[in-house]
Write a protein that holds these residues in place. Structure first.
Motif, PDB file in Angstrom:
ATOM      1  N   TYR A  10       0.834  -1.193   0.000  1.00 49.48           N
ATOM      2  CA  TYR A  10       0.000   0.000   0.000  1.00 49.48           C
ATOM      3  C   TYR A  10       0.879   1.257   0.000  1.00 49.48           C
ATOM      4  CZ  TYR A  10      -3.499  -3.342   1.701  1.00 49.48           C
ATOM      5  OH  TYR A  10      -4.336  -4.433   1.853  1.00 49.48           O
ATOM      6  N   GLN A  11       0.382   2.305  -0.658  1.00 53.13           N
ATOM      7  CA  GLN A  11       1.015   3.622  -0.567  1.00 53.13           C
ATOM      8  C   GLN A  11       0.361   4.401   0.562  1.00 53.13           C
ATOM      9  OE1 GLN A  11       0.860   5.960  -4.177  1.00 53.13           O
ATOM     10  NE2 GLN A  11       1.267   7.852  -3.068  1.00 53.13           N
ATOM     11  N   ASP A  21      12.786   3.677  -6.468  1.00 49.40           N
ATOM     12  CA  ASP A  21      12.573   4.289  -7.775  1.00 49.40           C
ATOM     13  C   ASP A  21      11.862   5.634  -7.709  1.00 49.40           C
ATOM     14  OD1 ASP A  21      13.894   2.588  -9.440  1.00 49.40           O
ATOM     15  OD2 ASP A  21      12.113   1.605 -10.260  1.00 49.40           O
ATOM     16  N   ALA A  22      11.276   5.964  -6.582  1.00 48.89           N
ATOM     17  CA  ALA A  22      10.570   7.248  -6.426  1.00 48.89           C
ATOM     18  C   ALA A  22      10.575   7.583  -4.947  1.00 48.89           C
ATOM     19  CB  ALA A  22       9.137   7.172  -6.965  1.00 48.89           C
ATOM     20  N   SER A  23      11.541   8.401  -4.530  1.00 50.34           N
ATOM     21  CA  SER A  23      11.722   8.663  -3.103  1.00 50.34           C
ATOM     22  C   SER A  23      10.592   9.483  -2.499  1.00 50.34           C
ATOM     23  CB  SER A  23      13.057   9.377  -2.872  1.00 50.34           C
ATOM     24  OG  SER A  23      13.111  10.610  -3.585  1.00 50.34           O
ATOM     25  N   THR A  24       9.659   9.964  -3.332  1.00 49.66           N
ATOM     26  CA  THR A  24       8.495  10.682  -2.816  1.00 49.66           C
ATOM     27  C   THR A  24       7.407   9.729  -2.319  1.00 49.66           C
ATOM     28  OG1 THR A  24       7.577  10.779  -5.051  1.00 49.66           O
ATOM     29  CG2 THR A  24       8.870  12.670  -4.316  1.00 49.66           C
ATOM     30  N   TYR A  76      18.432  12.969  -7.580  1.00 50.76           N
ATOM     31  CA  TYR A  76      17.837  13.731  -6.481  1.00 50.76           C
ATOM     32  C   TYR A  76      17.031  12.777  -5.623  1.00 50.76           C
ATOM     33  CZ  TYR A  76      15.886  17.715  -4.006  1.00 50.76           C
ATOM     34  OH  TYR A  76      15.565  18.627  -3.026  1.00 50.76           O
ATOM     35  N   THR A  77      17.067  12.979  -4.329  1.00 50.02           N
ATOM     36  CA  THR A  77      16.291  12.146  -3.413  1.00 50.02           C
ATOM     37  C   THR A  77      15.544  13.009  -2.416  1.00 50.02           C
ATOM     38  OG1 THR A  77      16.392  10.345  -1.793  1.00 50.02           O
ATOM     39  CG2 THR A  77      18.226  11.904  -1.791  1.00 50.02           C
ATOM     40  N   MET A  78      14.407  12.489  -1.944  1.00 48.56           N
ATOM     41  CA  MET A  78      13.682  13.105  -0.839  1.00 48.56           C
ATOM     42  C   MET A  78      13.940  12.334   0.457  1.00 48.56           C
ATOM     43  SD  MET A  78      12.351  15.615  -2.377  1.00 48.56           S
ATOM     44  CE  MET A  78      11.368  16.271  -1.038  1.00 48.56           C
ATOM     45  N   GLY A  79      15.006  11.534   0.455  1.00 53.38           N
ATOM     46  CA  GLY A  79      15.342  10.735   1.630  1.00 53.38           C
ATOM     47  C   GLY A  79      15.634  11.600   2.852  1.00 53.38           C
ATOM     48  N   GLN A  80      15.124  11.158   4.002  1.00 53.70           N
ATOM     49  CA  GLN A  80      15.274  11.904   5.258  1.00 53.70           C
ATOM     50  C   GLN A  80      15.883  10.986   6.312  1.00 53.70           C
ATOM     51  OE1 GLN A  80      11.302  13.304   6.081  1.00 53.70           O
ATOM     52  NE2 GLN A  80      11.269  14.650   4.308  1.00 53.70           N
ATOM     53  N   TYR A  81      16.962  11.473   6.953  1.00 52.31           N
ATOM     54  CA  TYR A  81      17.694  10.673   7.929  1.00 52.31           C
ATOM     55  C   TYR A  81      17.838  11.480   9.220  1.00 52.31           C
ATOM     56  CZ  TYR A  81      18.482   8.277   3.571  1.00 52.31           C
ATOM     57  OH  TYR A  81      18.284   7.636   2.369  1.00 52.31           O
ATOM     58  N   PRO A  82      16.753  11.598   9.974  1.00 48.97           N
ATOM     59  CA  PRO A  82      16.748  12.460  11.160  1.00 48.97           C
ATOM     60  C   PRO A  82      17.628  11.956  12.289  1.00 48.97           C
ATOM     61  CG  PRO A  82      14.713  11.206  11.005  1.00 48.97           C
ATOM     62  CD  PRO A  82      15.428  11.002   9.718  1.00 48.97           C
TER      63      PRO A  82
END
Length: 241
Positions: free
Chosen positions: A4-5, A210-213, A42-48
């Motif tokens: 699921y998304q 394949d799609a970091s969003t 480009y990535t939307m990856g987040q590493y808090p």
């Protein structure tokens, strides 16, 4: 196994808004003079959970600015970050690090998606899901100040990166630029299918490679969220073939 998304619940009762961002990030890269593309993905990856405060102050300063830099400088900054990041981190332009900082206002559910590529949870919701055996949930404290009564104690979720689109939903690849070697990418296919052979078995929620969003979960997480009656997000089933 079903997949699921995750999406933010559009119900009017969820008025919560986070005016917040992560402290550090990898900058852009100067564009190729021939194709006008960045020679880095480009990535939307987040590493808090990644703490860069031990880096030299002059390098931290450069990681506070997203303005494009020469590729050699980008590579240098990336290699400074690499030993501090988890092995699965995608260290390309746009990757952000450190605690979420800013302000929050309004009513938030148990699960919070300020945008399609970020996921936060109230501390108690994260603990209940972990107790239920959901895998892949690493939660990091935020530094968000809330201008509301009964402020939630949020955890910013750091996700592993896995999974591909099925080749049947992708356009033909474009040839790479002869100067920089980068090929023009594609937007998220509509509709899209997931490649079942690329999907992880050891985590129940992840960011799509394949799609970091896109944040994808399997039915274990979805069943746990529904059983525990946690709110704030909705799930759209996506075909895996």
């Amino acid at each position: 196994m079903k997949f699921y998304q995750l999406r933010r619940d559009p119900s009017p009762r969820y008025t919560g808004n986070l005016n917040a961002s992560h402290k550090w990030g990898l900058p852009g890269v100067e564009r190729c003079p021939v194709c006008d593309l960045q020679p880095e993905e480009y990535t939307m990856g987040q590493y808090p959970c990644v703490d860069l405060s031990g880096l030299p102050p002059q390098d931290q300063e450069k990681l506070l600015d997203s303005w494009p830099v020469p590729r050699e400088e980008f590579i240098r900054l990336r290699e400074l970050v690499r030993p501090l990041a988890p092995p699965y981190a995608v260290l390309t332009t746009g990757a952000v690090f450190g605690p979420l900082q800013g302000t929050g206002l309004g009513y938030f559910g148990q699960l919070i998606m300020q945008n399609p590529w970020s996921l936060c949870m109230r501390r108690e919701a994260l603990e209940r899901l972990q107790d239920a055996g959901v895998r892949g949930l690493t939660g990091c404290p935020t530094q968000v100040r809330f201008r509301t009564k009964h402020a939630p104690e949020l955890r910013d979720i750091q996700l592993e990166v896995h999974g591909r689109f099925h080749p049947d939903c992708l356009p033909p690849p474009e040839p790479p630029c002869p100067t920089c070697g980068v090929a023009r990418g594609y937007s998220v296919p509509d509709p899209y299918w997931l490649d079942a052979t690329s999907l992880p078995e050891h985590v129940d929620v992840f960011r799509l490679a394949d799609a970091s969003t896109l944040i994808i979960a399997n039915e274990r997480l979805v069943d746990a969220v529904r059983r525990l009656e946690l709110d704030g997000v909705v799930f759209k089933e996506r075909e895996a073939r």
